[in-house]
Design an enzyme around this catalytic site. Sequence first.
Site, PDB file in Angstrom:
ATOM      1  CG  HIS A 177     -10.777   9.326   1.041  1.00  0.00           C
ATOM      2  ND1 HIS A 177     -11.771   8.358   1.003  1.00  0.00           N
ATOM      3  CD2 HIS A 177     -10.242   7.939   1.947  1.00  0.00           C
ATOM      4  CE1 HIS A 177     -11.687   6.954   1.086  1.00  0.00           C
ATOM      5  NE2 HIS A 177      -9.822   6.811   1.529  1.00  0.00           N
TER       6      HIS A 177
ATOM      7  CG  LEU B  78     -11.917   4.681  -2.393  1.00  0.00           C
ATOM      8  CD1 LEU B  78     -10.755   5.911  -2.634  1.00  0.00           C
ATOM      9  CD2 LEU B  78     -11.864   3.814  -1.534  1.00  0.00           C
TER      10      LEU B  78
ATOM     11  CG  PHE C 265      -2.614   0.445   0.550  1.00  0.00           C
ATOM     12  CD1 PHE C 265      -3.423  -1.049   0.012  1.00  0.00           C
ATOM     13  CD2 PHE C 265      -3.080   1.238   1.039  1.00  0.00           C
ATOM     14  CE1 PHE C 265      -4.149  -1.444   0.464  1.00  0.00           C
ATOM     15  CE2 PHE C 265      -4.488   0.854   0.899  1.00  0.00           C
ATOM     16  CZ  PHE C 265      -5.189  -0.168   0.734  1.00  0.00           C
TER      17      PHE C 265
ATOM     18  CD  GLU D 271      -2.892   3.690  -1.155  1.00  0.00           C
ATOM     19  OE1 GLU D 271      -1.964   4.198  -0.257  1.00  0.00           O
ATOM     20  OE2 GLU D 271      -3.737   5.038  -0.699  1.00  0.00           O
TER      21      GLU D 271
ATOM     22  NE  ARG E 129      -7.169   7.505   6.080  1.00  0.00           N
ATOM     23  CZ  ARG E 129      -7.288   6.815   5.487  1.00  0.00           C
ATOM     24  NH1 ARG E 129      -6.114   5.658   5.382  1.00  0.00           N
ATOM     25  NH2 ARG E 129      -8.265   6.619   4.726  1.00  0.00           N
TER      26      ARG E 129
ATOM     27  CD  GLN F 186      -5.626  10.676   2.329  1.00  0.00           C
ATOM     28  OE1 GLN F 186      -6.526   9.948   2.690  1.00  0.00           O
ATOM     29  NE2 GLN F 186      -4.407  11.220   2.909  1.00  0.00           N
TER      30      GLN F 186
ATOM     31  CG  HIS G 114      -7.734   8.064  -2.481  1.00  0.00           C
ATOM     32  ND1 HIS G 114      -7.815   7.722  -3.805  1.00  0.00           N
ATOM     33  CD2 HIS G 114      -8.182   6.547  -1.683  1.00  0.00           C
ATOM     34  CE1 HIS G 114      -7.378   5.433  -3.480  1.00  0.00           C
ATOM     35  NE2 HIS G 114      -6.877   6.218  -1.991  1.00  0.00           N
TER      36      HIS G 114
ATOM     37  NE  ARG H  59      -5.171   6.794   0.355  1.00  0.00           N
ATOM     38  CZ  ARG H  59      -5.711   6.589   1.148  1.00  0.00           C
ATOM     39  NH1 ARG H  59      -6.383   6.549   1.844  1.00  0.00           N
ATOM     40  NH2 ARG H  59      -6.271   5.354   1.139  1.00  0.00           N
TER      41      ARG H  59
END
Length: 607
Positions: A364, A249, A117, A252, A406, A237, A239, A283
């Site tokens: 996100h 979404l 990730f 990831e 994050r 954030q 994404h 991100r």
Amino acid sequence: MQTHQFDAIIVGAGGAGLMAALYASQGGANVAVVSKLYPTRSHTGAALGGIGAALGNLDEDKPLWHAYDTVKGGDYLADQDAVKVLSEEAIDAVIELEHMGLPFDRTPDGRISQRRFGGHTSNFGEKAVRRACNAADRTGHMILQTLYQQCIKNNVRFFDEYHVVDLLMNQGRAVGIVAIQLGTGEFHVFQAKAMLFATGGWGRVWQITSNAHSLTGDGTAILFRRGVPLQDMEFFQFHPTGLYGLGVLLTEGIRGEGGVLLNRNGERFMERYAPSIKDLASRDVVSRAIYMEIREGRGIQGKNYVHLDIRPETVNRYLAEAGESRRIDDAYVAKNLAETLDVCRTYVGVDPLKDPMPVHPTAHYAMGGIPTNVDAEVVIDENQTVLPGLYAAGECACVSCHGANRLGTNSLVDLVVFGRRGGKAIAEFVKHADFTPLPDNPTGEIEAEFERLRSSKGKTRPGELRHMMQQTMMDDVGVFRIEEGMEQGIEKVRDMRERYQNDLHIDDQGHTFNTDLMEAWELGCLLDLAQVTAKSALQRKESRGAHSREDYKKRDDENWMVHTLVSTTHEEAYPKGTLDLNVNLNKKVNTSLADEDPRFLPKERVY
């Protein structure tokens, strides 16, 4: 008005709320969960790709490396005591979920499978590591189902489709909540010794978002109106891989399995922005890279999106170039990214096995929110002063384990680790606490506000204001920010809030499932949070993590290694005039890991 009494009330039935309810009940507390949704419809189910834990099942890994990636990914604004708790307790939490029955994917020898990730590395940034424990690409959904079943087993009481609209305070402590039963329109009072808010984020402030329609920041706004400051609200954030046109979404995990981002020239452009780990950078880095590609005319067909390619022939070519022996095929993609294939085929008519997916950044996740300590207790100032009886966990809370940005998978870690700690703390608290009396006329103020909304006969419908707010926030407080734009955005939101108070029009006068009324109330929450977010962003004169200012392009550790705390100067929860805000910059970032290991000191982020 109906009144209920429990030792503990959990507001919200996502992963954090269910984990807290489970542990509070196991500790002997009489627990109720109050949620505006049926629990398994909570937004935790939208977390797809995995939950991070340094199990080391496929690659060597350590909690300290996980902590390093989290601090670095958060651009060094994360409180390092919270990061240490997050990374160390993630292992036990994941194994506990496995023992509860969560169906993780498995390695050939039967252990929990793990995938790569973004931003997760081994040996302090040396190379990408497989740390994300996953159940195909439906991990959040599986966590919800597992925890809900465990709560039922432990006799947790559920009040589904009860929309919490107020916090009750008396004698300097939280004593209960007020909720509307959506099916009847009746107000219910829930008295408790302790209550934990786990109400999720507020991505619906922006026009393009991965968030469900229900994520309107209710709990955060309620506590803010009752005097709790909000922390680090400028950090929201985006994404990098939202499905173009919808914002839905795309996990990831696609890039973790080898997927690559391509511009209109077919170039893997992340090689220029993050030469070491490329598409698996954090991100905020990837989102800005996509926007810069689009700005410079390299979007697909001149439009505002790029391609995300998981086709085996593409992935295998890049794997071979990198010297990796691993190869994938259609069956592998179909097994590990089943949800991704279904979403793309259903909503945009694209088969990811045959064509690349159109993606652009989507609002996100909130890094900021209700300030808490590592035991999920709500704190109300820079001195970590606890507000007795009040707790928060999950996305609505800011224990500040994410800092300014994050890492992927850490949202689910946050839910289970701090939801569990909150539940344990509540179980101990209620053993020694007594019920504090409810205030006089506990529903009076909130009933008056709802009557004002219900009787509004102005010219502006809630949907119009919501659209204006979302567009303003995208334009002025989005991925890239500048002082003039944010000032304009603040003024626009102030005007919208004025219209919300004085020129709103509600069509439905009924009581049963009055979505017109409830969405109007949610809009009020969003407008308050939009203004707090913009004010916080204007105040922070640097670029850090998800907060990227084009007039202050550098990170400024000398002046801005602090948290922002924003509070309202109004004493009433629903002021008639302008929402005046006070910004406190005296809360220092905890650097306990850096005090022991210089690798945790701030430095330039290179991926």
